[in-house]
Design an enzyme around this catalytic site. Sequence first.
Site, PDB file in Angstrom:
ATOM      1  N   LYS A 104       0.853  -1.305  -0.116  1.00  0.00           N
ATOM      2  CA  LYS A 104      -0.041   0.079   0.067  1.00  0.00           C
ATOM      3  C   LYS A 104       0.970   1.314  -0.009  1.00  0.00           C
ATOM      4  O   LYS A 104       0.244   2.180  -0.285  1.00  0.00           O
ATOM      5  CB  LYS A 104      -1.026   0.146   1.230  1.00  0.00           C
ATOM      6  CG  LYS A 104      -2.024  -0.761   0.954  1.00  0.00           C
ATOM      7  CD  LYS A 104      -3.263  -0.522   2.026  1.00  0.00           C
ATOM      8  CE  LYS A 104      -4.474  -1.464   1.879  1.00  0.00           C
ATOM      9  NZ  LYS A 104      -5.401  -1.420   3.049  1.00  0.00           N
ATOM     10  N   LYS A 119      -5.045  -9.613  -7.130  1.00  0.00           N
ATOM     11  CA  LYS A 119      -6.372  -9.597  -6.379  1.00  0.00           C
ATOM     12  C   LYS A 119      -7.329  -8.709  -6.510  1.00  0.00           C
ATOM     13  O   LYS A 119      -7.261  -7.671  -6.843  1.00  0.00           O
ATOM     14  CB  LYS A 119      -5.970  -9.677  -4.804  1.00  0.00           C
ATOM     15  CG  LYS A 119      -7.186 -10.177  -3.790  1.00  0.00           C
ATOM     16  CD  LYS A 119      -7.018  -9.759  -2.541  1.00  0.00           C
ATOM     17  CE  LYS A 119      -8.098  -9.997  -1.807  1.00  0.00           C
ATOM     18  NZ  LYS A 119      -8.155  -9.415  -0.297  1.00  0.00           N
ATOM     19  N   LYS A 129     -11.684  -3.874  -4.303  1.00  0.00           N
ATOM     20  CA  LYS A 129     -12.871  -2.972  -4.439  1.00  0.00           C
ATOM     21  C   LYS A 129     -12.698  -1.622  -4.748  1.00  0.00           C
ATOM     22  O   LYS A 129     -13.534  -0.815  -5.151  1.00  0.00           O
ATOM     23  CB  LYS A 129     -13.946  -3.125  -3.125  1.00  0.00           C
ATOM     24  CG  LYS A 129     -13.070  -2.716  -1.947  1.00  0.00           C
ATOM     25  CD  LYS A 129     -14.125  -2.916  -0.728  1.00  0.00           C
ATOM     26  CE  LYS A 129     -13.737  -3.926   0.399  1.00  0.00           C
ATOM     27  NZ  LYS A 129     -12.518  -3.495   1.142  1.00  0.00           N
TER      28      LYS A 129
END
Length: 339
Positions: A118, A201, A204
């Site tokens: 991240k 992955k 969202k």
Amino acid sequence: MAKANGNKPRVLSGIQPSGNLTIGNYLGALKQWVAVQREYDCFYCVVDLHAITVAQAPAELRRKTRESAAIYIAAGIDPEISTIFVQSHIPAHSELAWILTCMAPLGWLQRMTQFKDKTAKQMQDSIGAGLLNYPSLMAADILLYQAELVPVGDDQNQHLEFTRDLAQRFNHLYGETFTMPSVMNPQAGARIMGLDRPTAKMSKSEESDNHAIFLLDDVGRARKKIGRAVTDSFREIRFSEDKERAGINNLLTIYQAITDEPRASIEAHFSDKGYGDLKREVADCVADTLAPLQARYQELMEEAGYLDSVLKIGREKAGEIAEATLKKAQENIGFLAPS
Ligand code: TRP
């Protein structure tokens, strides 16, 4: 009032309300939450404190928090059986997270893959410290409820290890306080990948339109996305770890996670079929999953007051347990009890 699940081992899990939930969230977590709710005393949390580790627009965050809770119920979590609550409604999460943050070695936190992923493309000065401390907050979520099992996708296994390490450290330094939790990964569907990029992955918060199937996607739109999913030129339908075959593998994984059929019989079923057939059948079973969920979701959103009453009851039940554990941790660490 006696709780239906009073003597059963406890389960806790959560999903961030930081985007629209995807079929990956459903197959990687929610479906398993539903499956275990009669066997365990389950606590399912909307983790809004985690969501603010990256910037969120206030009105959106509020809306998505309610929406996530409604999706939990629409997916089959029964509020009569399981406890559904919002993380920020229970101050004990933040309070225990601070205590655990003080015990968490910086090196451990910096080595977390999710933190590294991240923050990889960001300047030090634009990374909020909450991203670093994210795992301590997650540990607090789990340990406050003395949860024995944590059903999550396998990308969360490292955070679970961290939670166990912290719990052990605390128990060792200050006496038996926390139950050691174990991870529970779903057999299939622990990791659903992006349709447009099957090596990453399904997320969202990805921008691209053909990346994720959202649980609230119109069924026709979901079908279109599956139709556009990346495949390969091998013309062979089988499960494979090979990167080049990641697209087909992902479609098969979605199929398997929905149908719960063994891999061998799925491969046999598709042995004389083509990629078009595979996509159509995956689209059919995705549509069969989305349609009833969306119908229930609409009802819930129209039923004024119901969702809020579920969250209020959840807050009361969860708060009681969390407060008791926090108090024990505070005493054990040496905080002067208020008189
Ligand atoms: N970190 C989890 C995720 O990104 C979400 C989460 C927060 C969680 N607290 C939790 C999951 C506690 C399980 C238990 O998916």
